[in-house]
Design a protein around this motif. Structure first.
Motif, mmCIF file in Angstrom:
data_model
loop_
_atom_site.group_PDB
_atom_site.id
_atom_site.type_symbol
_atom_site.label_atom_id
_atom_site.label_comp_id
_atom_site.label_asym_id
_atom_site.label_seq_id
_atom_site.Cartn_x
_atom_site.Cartn_y
_atom_site.Cartn_z
ATOM 1 N N SER A 109 5.578 -0.637 -5.367
ATOM 2 C CA SER A 109 5.614 0.824 -5.270
ATOM 3 C C SER A 109 5.345 1.286 -3.844
ATOM 4 O O SER A 109 6.018 2.183 -3.327
ATOM 5 C CB SER A 109 4.569 1.431 -6.219
ATOM 6 O OG SER A 109 4.791 1.032 -7.559
ATOM 7 N N GLY A 152 0.996 3.954 -4.174
ATOM 8 C CA GLY A 152 1.418 2.732 -4.857
ATOM 9 C C GLY A 152 0.344 2.193 -5.782
ATOM 10 O O GLY A 152 0.626 1.796 -6.919
ATOM 11 N N ASN A 155 -0.108 4.533 -8.924
ATOM 12 C CA ASN A 155 0.956 4.314 -9.903
ATOM 13 C C ASN A 155 0.736 3.009 -10.657
ATOM 14 O O ASN A 155 0.880 2.953 -11.888
ATOM 15 C CB ASN A 155 2.310 4.278 -9.193
ATOM 16 C CG ASN A 155 3.440 3.862 -10.114
ATOM 17 O OD1 ASN A 155 3.817 4.571 -11.036
ATOM 18 N ND2 ASN A 155 3.988 2.670 -9.870
ATOM 19 N N SER A 201 7.743 7.192 -13.819
ATOM 20 C CA SER A 201 7.256 6.403 -12.688
ATOM 21 C C SER A 201 8.406 5.960 -11.790
ATOM 22 O O SER A 201 8.312 6.015 -10.560
ATOM 23 C CB SER A 201 6.495 5.173 -13.196
ATOM 24 O OG SER A 201 6.170 4.297 -12.142
ATOM 25 N N VAL A 205 8.539 6.962 -7.933
ATOM 26 C CA VAL A 205 8.329 5.858 -6.985
ATOM 27 C C VAL A 205 9.631 5.433 -6.304
ATOM 28 O O VAL A 205 9.616 5.049 -5.137
ATOM 29 C CB VAL A 205 7.683 4.657 -7.699
ATOM 30 C CG1 VAL A 205 7.598 3.444 -6.784
ATOM 31 C CG2 VAL A 205 6.295 5.028 -8.205
#
Length: 311
Positions: A109, A152, A155, A201, A205
Motif C-alpha cells: 500500500s 499504508g 490500511n 481499500s 490505495v
C-alpha cells in the motif's frame, strides 16, 4: 466460534507454487538469485543516494524510500517461500501469518502512495522548474514520505484486523504466502462485507494514487509539448521515463489482482500475479532506475572509482 477457530488454527499450510520436487528445486535457485539481486540492487540505490551529494534531491529521496519499501516487502514473503521450496511440510504459525499479511500489505500500500508522491514531484519539476526547490523542500518531502508509510500501515492494520476476526473453516492456503484474498477463501461465513472493504481499500490505495499519477503526467505531457527545442523535450521526458515504467508495472499488476470481478479470477492466476508483484517488480525497480538514469550510473562509477583508489 471465531475464538475457537483461532485457537484451533495454530498454523496454516501453504500449498505453494508446485508439488513436484524437481520443479521446487529449480524455482528455489531461480528465486534465490532474484531475491539476492532485489536486496543488493535496492540496497545499492540507497547507499548511492546516501553517499553522493549530487543525489540529495527530492526525486532521489523518494527513490531511496521506495527502495527501502521494496526491501521490506520482499523480505516479508520471499525468504519463507525459499525455505518452503526445500521443505516437505510448508507450514506457517498463525501469528507469523498475521504478521506477514500485515507487513506485506502495508509495504504494498505504501508503495502506491509513494508512486503518487513521486509523480507529483515530477510534475513540479517539469511544470514549475523555477519554483521546484521552494515547493519540494525537505519538510514537505519528509511529510509526504511519512504520510505514505502511515497511510499504508493504517490500511493494512484495518484489513488484517477484519480478516483474522472471521471464523475459518480450514487451514490450507492455496498460495505461497498469507495473502489477503487467499486467506479470505478460508472463511466459513458470508464475506460480502469483506469484499466491499477490499473494493473500497483498492480504490483508496490503488486508484486514488493512480488518478494523481494520470493527472500529473497529463500536465507533464502538456508542458513538454510546449517546449520548443527537441533536446529540451527529450531531457524532460528522460526525467520521467523511469518512474513511468515502474508506475505502469505496479499499478497494472495491482489493478489486475484486486480490482477485477471476483468471478473472473482464479487462485492460480492470483498466485502468478502476486508472484510478479512480490518478486519481479522489486527486482526490476533498481535496474530500471539505474540503467535508465545517467545520474545514478555516474554516482555508481564515482563510488567504484573511490573504492579502486583506496586499494
Amino acid at each position: 466460534m471465531g475464538r475457537e477457530n483461532q485457537t484451533w488454527m495454530s498454523e496454516f499450510i501453504l500449498l505453494g507454487l508446485s508439488r513436484c520436487w524437481n520443479t521446487q528445486v529449480s524455482l528455489f535457485v531461480l528465486f534465490l538469485v532474484m531475491y539476492l539481486v532485489t536486496v543488493l540492487g535496492n540496497f545499492l540505490i540507497i547507499l548511492l543516494i546516501r553517499l553522493d551529494s549530487r543525489l540529495h534531491t527530492p526525486m532521489y529521496f523518494f527513490l531511496s524510500v521506495l527502495s527501502f519499501v521494496d526491501i521490506c516487502y520482499t523480505n516479508s514473503t520471499v525468504p519463507q517461500m525459499l525455505v518452503h521450496f526445500l521443505s516437505a511440510r510448508k507450514s506457517i504459525p498463525f501469528h507469523s501469518c498475521v504478521l506477514q499479511l500485515f507487513i506485506s500489505l502495508a509495504m504494498g500500500s505504501s508503495e502506491f502512495f509513494l508512486l503518487g508522491a513521486m509523480a507529483y514531484d515530477r510534475y513540479v519539476a517539469v511544470c514549475h522548474p523555477l519554483h521546484y526547490t521552494a515547493i519540494m523542500h525537505g519538510g514537505l518531502c519528509l511529510a509526504l514520505a511519512t504520510g505514505c508509510l502511515g497511510a499504508g500501515f493504517m490500511n493494512s492494520l484495518m484489513q488484517a484486523v477484519i480478516i483474522f476476526q472471521l471464523p475459518l473453516c480450514h487451514n490450507v492456503i492455496n498460495h505461497f504466502a498469507c495473502e489477503m484474498l487467499a486467506v479470505l477463501r478460508l472463511t466459513c461465513v458470508d464475506i460480502s462485507f469483506n469484499k466491499v472493504m477490499v473494493a473500497i481499500s483498492g480504490f483508496l490505495v490503488i486508484m486514488l494514487p493512480c488518478f494523481l499519477v494520470l493527472f500529473s503526467y497529463a500536465r507533464i505531457v502538456a508542458a513538454i509539448l510546449h517546449i520548443r527545442s527537441a533536446q529540451g523535450r527529450c531531457k524532460a521526458f528522460e526525467t520521467c521515463a523511469s518512474h513511468l515504467t515502474v508506475v505502469s508495472m505496479c499499478f497494472g499488476t495491482a489493478i489486475f489482482t484486486y480490482l477485477r470481478p471476483s468471478a473472473g479470477s482464479s487462485a492460480e492466476q492470483e498466485k502468478m500475479v502476486a508472484l510478479f508483484y512480490a518478486v519481479v517488480t522489486p527486482m526490476l525497480n533498481p535496474l530500471i532506475y539505474s540503467l535508465r538514469n545517467k545520474e545514478v550510473m555516474s554516482a555508481l562509477r564515482r563510488l567504484l572509482g573511490k573504492l579502486s583508489e583506496k586499494r
